[in-house]
Design an enzyme around this catalytic site. Structure first.
Site, mmCIF file in Angstrom:
data_model
loop_
_atom_site.group_PDB
_atom_site.id
_atom_site.type_symbol
_atom_site.label_atom_id
_atom_site.label_comp_id
_atom_site.label_asym_id
_atom_site.label_seq_id
_atom_site.Cartn_x
_atom_site.Cartn_y
_atom_site.Cartn_z
ATOM 1 N N TYR A 100 -5.259 -9.810 3.831
ATOM 2 C CA TYR A 100 -4.019 -9.993 3.055
ATOM 3 C C TYR A 100 -2.828 -10.217 3.977
ATOM 4 C CZ TYR A 100 -0.405 -9.065 -0.469
ATOM 5 O OH TYR A 100 0.688 -9.154 -1.306
ATOM 6 N N ASN A 133 -0.567 3.912 -10.773
ATOM 7 C CA ASN A 133 -1.472 5.068 -10.726
ATOM 8 C C ASN A 133 -0.784 6.334 -11.218
ATOM 9 O OD1 ASN A 133 -3.657 3.698 -9.749
ATOM 10 N ND2 ASN A 133 -3.780 4.758 -7.787
ATOM 11 N N GLY A 165 1.596 11.795 2.512
ATOM 12 C CA GLY A 165 2.584 11.910 1.427
ATOM 13 C C GLY A 165 4.004 11.700 1.924
ATOM 14 N N GLN A 215 4.675 9.096 3.894
ATOM 15 C CA GLN A 215 4.859 7.642 4.073
ATOM 16 C C GLN A 215 5.834 7.159 3.010
ATOM 17 O OE1 GLN A 215 2.154 9.120 2.865
ATOM 18 N NE2 GLN A 215 0.812 7.811 1.671
ATOM 19 N N THR A 216 6.633 6.139 3.365
ATOM 20 C CA THR A 216 7.681 5.697 2.432
ATOM 21 C C THR A 216 7.436 4.273 1.930
ATOM 22 O OG1 THR A 216 9.122 4.730 4.135
ATOM 23 C CG2 THR A 216 9.410 7.099 3.656
HETATM 24 N N1 LIG Z 1 3.714 -6.781 -6.714
HETATM 25 C C1 LIG Z 1 4.031 -6.533 -5.471
HETATM 26 O O1 LIG Z 1 4.422 -5.411 -5.149
HETATM 27 C C2 LIG Z 1 3.981 -7.612 -4.427
HETATM 28 C C3 LIG Z 1 4.487 -7.324 -3.154
HETATM 29 C C4 LIG Z 1 4.452 -8.316 -2.193
HETATM 30 C C5 LIG Z 1 3.968 -9.570 -2.484
HETATM 31 N N2 LIG Z 1 3.500 -9.827 -3.730
HETATM 32 C C6 LIG Z 1 2.946 -11.153 -3.982
HETATM 33 O O2 LIG Z 1 3.379 -11.643 -5.242
HETATM 34 C C7 LIG Z 1 2.330 -12.380 -5.862
HETATM 35 C C8 LIG Z 1 2.048 -11.845 -7.256
HETATM 36 O O3 LIG Z 1 1.712 -10.477 -7.179
HETATM 37 P P1 LIG Z 1 1.428 -9.600 -8.484
HETATM 38 O O4 LIG Z 1 1.897 -8.230 -8.209
HETATM 39 O O5 LIG Z 1 1.904 -10.308 -9.687
HETATM 40 O O6 LIG Z 1 -0.167 -9.563 -8.458
HETATM 41 P P2 LIG Z 1 -1.259 -9.849 -9.573
HETATM 42 O O7 LIG Z 1 -2.562 -9.462 -8.988
HETATM 43 O O8 LIG Z 1 -0.846 -9.217 -10.867
HETATM 44 O O9 LIG Z 1 -1.160 -11.420 -9.759
HETATM 45 C C9 LIG Z 1 -1.823 -12.346 -8.959
HETATM 46 C C10 LIG Z 1 -2.329 -13.481 -9.848
HETATM 47 O O10 LIG Z 1 -2.980 -14.461 -9.025
HETATM 48 C C11 LIG Z 1 -4.227 -14.798 -9.634
HETATM 49 N N3 LIG Z 1 -5.130 -15.253 -8.571
HETATM 50 C C12 LIG Z 1 -5.670 -14.518 -7.567
HETATM 51 N N4 LIG Z 1 -6.441 -15.293 -6.784
HETATM 52 C C13 LIG Z 1 -6.377 -16.546 -7.294
HETATM 53 C C14 LIG Z 1 -6.961 -17.793 -6.941
HETATM 54 N N5 LIG Z 1 -7.780 -17.902 -5.882
HETATM 55 N N6 LIG Z 1 -6.690 -18.874 -7.701
HETATM 56 C C15 LIG Z 1 -5.882 -18.778 -8.786
HETATM 57 N N7 LIG Z 1 -5.315 -17.631 -9.177
HETATM 58 C C16 LIG Z 1 -5.552 -16.529 -8.432
HETATM 59 C C17 LIG Z 1 -4.664 -13.535 -10.338
HETATM 60 O O11 LIG Z 1 -5.632 -13.748 -11.342
HETATM 61 C C18 LIG Z 1 -3.343 -13.019 -10.891
HETATM 62 O O12 LIG Z 1 -3.046 -13.573 -12.146
HETATM 63 C C19 LIG Z 1 1.151 -12.335 -4.901
HETATM 64 O O13 LIG Z 1 1.171 -13.496 -4.103
HETATM 65 C C20 LIG Z 1 1.442 -11.131 -4.045
HETATM 66 O O14 LIG Z 1 0.867 -11.254 -2.763
HETATM 67 C C21 LIG Z 1 3.486 -8.879 -4.703
HETATM 68 O O1 LIG Z 2 -2.795 6.667 -5.998
HETATM 69 C C1 LIG Z 2 -2.156 6.349 -4.978
HETATM 70 C C2 LIG Z 2 -2.029 5.015 -4.517
HETATM 71 C C3 LIG Z 2 -1.298 4.758 -3.379
HETATM 72 N N1 LIG Z 2 -0.670 5.760 -2.724
HETATM 73 C C4 LIG Z 2 0.170 5.493 -1.536
HETATM 74 O O2 LIG Z 2 1.276 4.753 -1.979
HETATM 75 C C5 LIG Z 2 1.723 3.872 -0.981
HETATM 76 C C6 LIG Z 2 1.895 2.484 -1.588
HETATM 77 O O3 LIG Z 2 0.614 1.949 -1.873
HETATM 78 P P1 LIG Z 2 0.371 0.718 -2.855
HETATM 79 O O4 LIG Z 2 -1.087 0.654 -3.105
HETATM 80 O O5 LIG Z 2 1.271 0.828 -4.038
HETATM 81 O O6 LIG Z 2 0.772 -0.574 -2.065
HETATM 82 P P2 LIG Z 2 1.431 -0.930 -0.658
HETATM 83 O O7 LIG Z 2 2.878 -0.558 -0.649
HETATM 84 O O8 LIG Z 2 0.614 -0.364 0.440
HETATM 85 O O9 LIG Z 2 1.311 -2.495 -0.703
HETATM 86 C C7 LIG Z 2 2.119 -3.150 -1.689
HETATM 87 O O10 LIG Z 2 3.277 -3.670 -1.105
HETATM 88 C C8 LIG Z 2 3.197 -4.856 -0.407
HETATM 89 C C9 LIG Z 2 2.518 -5.897 -1.237
HETATM 90 O O11 LIG Z 2 2.336 -7.095 -0.558
HETATM 91 C C10 LIG Z 2 1.223 -5.452 -1.743
HETATM 92 O O12 LIG Z 2 0.766 -6.475 -2.558
HETATM 93 C C11 LIG Z 2 1.398 -4.195 -2.489
HETATM 94 O O13 LIG Z 2 0.198 -3.717 -2.964
HETATM 95 C C12 LIG Z 2 0.717 3.945 0.154
HETATM 96 O O14 LIG Z 2 1.233 4.738 1.172
HETATM 97 C C13 LIG Z 2 -0.491 4.643 -0.468
HETATM 98 O O15 LIG Z 2 -1.154 5.462 0.485
HETATM 99 C C14 LIG Z 2 -0.769 7.067 -3.176
HETATM 100 O O16 LIG Z 2 -0.213 8.003 -2.593
HETATM 101 N N2 LIG Z 2 -1.518 7.319 -4.274
#
Ligand SMILES: NC(=O)c1ccc[n+]([C@@H]2O[C@H](COP(=O)([O-])OP(=O)(O)OC[C@H]3O[C@@H](n4cnc5c(N)ncnc54)[C@H](O)[C@@H]3O)[C@@H](O)[C@H]2O)c1
Ligand SMILES: O=c1ccn([C@@H]2O[C@H](COP(=O)(O)OP(=O)(O)O[C@H]3OC[C@@H](O)[C@H](O)[C@H]3O)[C@@H](O)[C@H]2O)c(=O)[nH]1
Length: 342
Positions: A173, A218, A235, A237-238
């Site tokens: 990723y 979650n 816990g 981590q920010t």
């Molecule tokens: N939500 C966040 O906190 C966060 C943080 C950083 C970056 N992003 C980025 O923002 C975008 C959207 O994230 P989200 O939270 O909506 O996630 P999400 O998983 O809800 O949405 C991703 C979408 O992409 C589709 N997808 C995955 N692989 C695919 C493929 N090969 N071809 C076509 N479609 C595909 C999935 O079916 C889904 O609808 C992503 O690129 C993610 O990396 C999200």
């Molecule tokens: O049940 C849980 C899940 C996660 N966590 C903690 O919560 C923090 C955040 O975890 P998340 O799974 O929400 O996601 P992260 O912040 O690591 O990554 C996220 O931010 C950057 C984006 O690009 C990623 O797509 C997104 O998932 C981590 O430190 C993880 O250890 C918990 O303490 N409990």
């Protein structure tokens, strides 16, 4: 070195868009492709884009983590089209703008099939850049705060190059998104493609998958089910949490503006996971327990965006605080889980 220094700028003019765009006799709509538009952020973005009657929106999604249900109010609308398509395959359509979001975002989903995740980031982005080049479209990539890895600079500014493990379980990723950013700039310099890169920080809100696995969904689902909140060790981590309407506003401003980015889009409010758990507990169910559980490898210890650039260049800053956003998400999760408020 500044990522937006002169060496990053294209010397080529962008490819010409369709002749219809400048036609005197036919005023076409702006045709916008949203890859990953059936997902969490994508579907909220589609809602906003569809509010403008001059926009036609096409979503391409393979439904890995997204669902048609997120778009049900638009299915059948004359300005909307939904295509089942995997971005690792080329897509030949005529569009003016591409919001390229397709990629699983939750760590449990992107680690499920890491080879597919990296193909989505690399081949998927190449395909969308190829499309942008063929039709002269502007393309925006949703990159991530994960390009900073386990950051040694805090808060993270866009000119920080990051501290990323290239062979770890998160690399599909974070390294995938880093290559996607590289491809965007290479197409910009070599072919003059108009690019925009958003570095998104942890975003939450209604419509997240209930079992998405990310921390906010979650904790809310656990609190509503009366289960202990699983705080992953230690816990302390920010993270910085951005409400989805603020995110969508930032993405549209970036697409419509003149700056290529990369630009951090996130909420600078920073919380430990323990603080987040305590807040969810207080808001939803003061009786619920917190449970420390094992963490996963390479979990970043801190994350907070420096949004000086977004403020200056886009005139953007988030409006919704965590305490305002959590109840909006709680309401949506209560409806979907069938847990009414007492
Ligand atoms: N939500 C966040 O906190 C966060 C943080 C950083 C970056 N992003 C980025 O923002 C975008 C959207 O994230 P989200 O939270 O909506 O996630 P999400 O998983 O809800 O949405 C991703 C979408 O992409 C589709 N997808 C995955 N692989 C695919 C493929 N090969 N071809 C076509 N479609 C595909 C999935 O079916 C889904 O609808 C992503 O690129 C993610 O990396 C999200
Ligand atoms: O049940 C849980 C899940 C996660 N966590 C903690 O919560 C923090 C955040 O975890 P998340 O799974 O929400 O996601 P992260 O912040 O690591 O990554 C996220 O931010 C950057 C984006 O690009 C990623 O797509 C997104 O998932 C981590 O430190 C993880 O250890 C918990 O303490 N409990």
């Amino acid at each position: 070195m500044a990522p937006n220094g002169d060496h990053q700028k294209s010397t080529k003019p962008p490819p010409s868009p369709s002749p219809l765009r400048n036609s005197k006799f036919f005023q076409s709509n702006m045709r916008i492709l949203v890859t990953g538009g059936a997902g969490f952020i994508g579907s909220h973005l589609v809602d906003r884009l569809m509010e403008n009657e001059k926009n036609e929106v096409i979503v391409a999604d393979n439904y890995f983590t997204g669902s048609k249900d997120n778009l049900r109010k638009w299915i059948g609308h004359p300005r909307f089209e939904l295509i089942r398509h995997d971005v690792t395959e080329p897509l030949l359509i005529e569009v003016d703008q591409i919001y390229h979001l397709a990629c699983p975002a939750s760590p449990i989903f992107y680690k499920y099939n890491p080879v597919k995740t990296i193909k989505t980031n690399v081949i998927g982005t190449l395909n969308m850049l190829g499309l942008a080049k063929r039709v002269g479209a502007r393309i925006l990539l949703t990159s991530t705060s994960e390009v900073y890895g386990d950051p040694l600079v805090h808060p993270q500014t866009e000119d920080y190059w990051g501290n990323v493990n290239p062979i770890g379980v998160r690399s599909c990723y974070d390294e995938g998104k880093r290559v996607a950013e590289t491809l965007m700039f290479d197409y910009h310099r070599q072919h003059g493609i108009e690019i925009r890169i958003a570095r998104i920080f942890n975003t939450y809100g209604p419509r997240m998958n209930i079992d998405d696995g990310r921390v906010v969904s979650n904790f809310i689902a656990q609190a509503l089910r009366g289960e202990p909140l699983t705080v992953q060790a230690p816990g302390t981590q920010t993270r910085s949490f951005c409400y989805v309407s603020d995110m969508v506003d930032g993405l549209i401003r970036l697409m419509e503006g003149d700056d290529t980015g990369p630009i951090n889009i996130g909420n600078p409010g920073e919380f430990t996971m323990m603080e987040l758990a305590e807040t969810v507990k207080e808001l939803i169910d003061p009786k619920v327990e917190l449970k420390i559980v094992e963490n996963t490898p390479d979990d970043p210890r801190q994350r907070k965006p420096d949004i000086t650039k977004a403020k200056g260049v886009l005139g953007w800053e988030p409006k919704i605080t965590l305490r305002q956003g959590l109840p909006l998400m709680e309401e949506d999760f209560r409806l979907r889980l069938g847990v009414p408020k007492k």
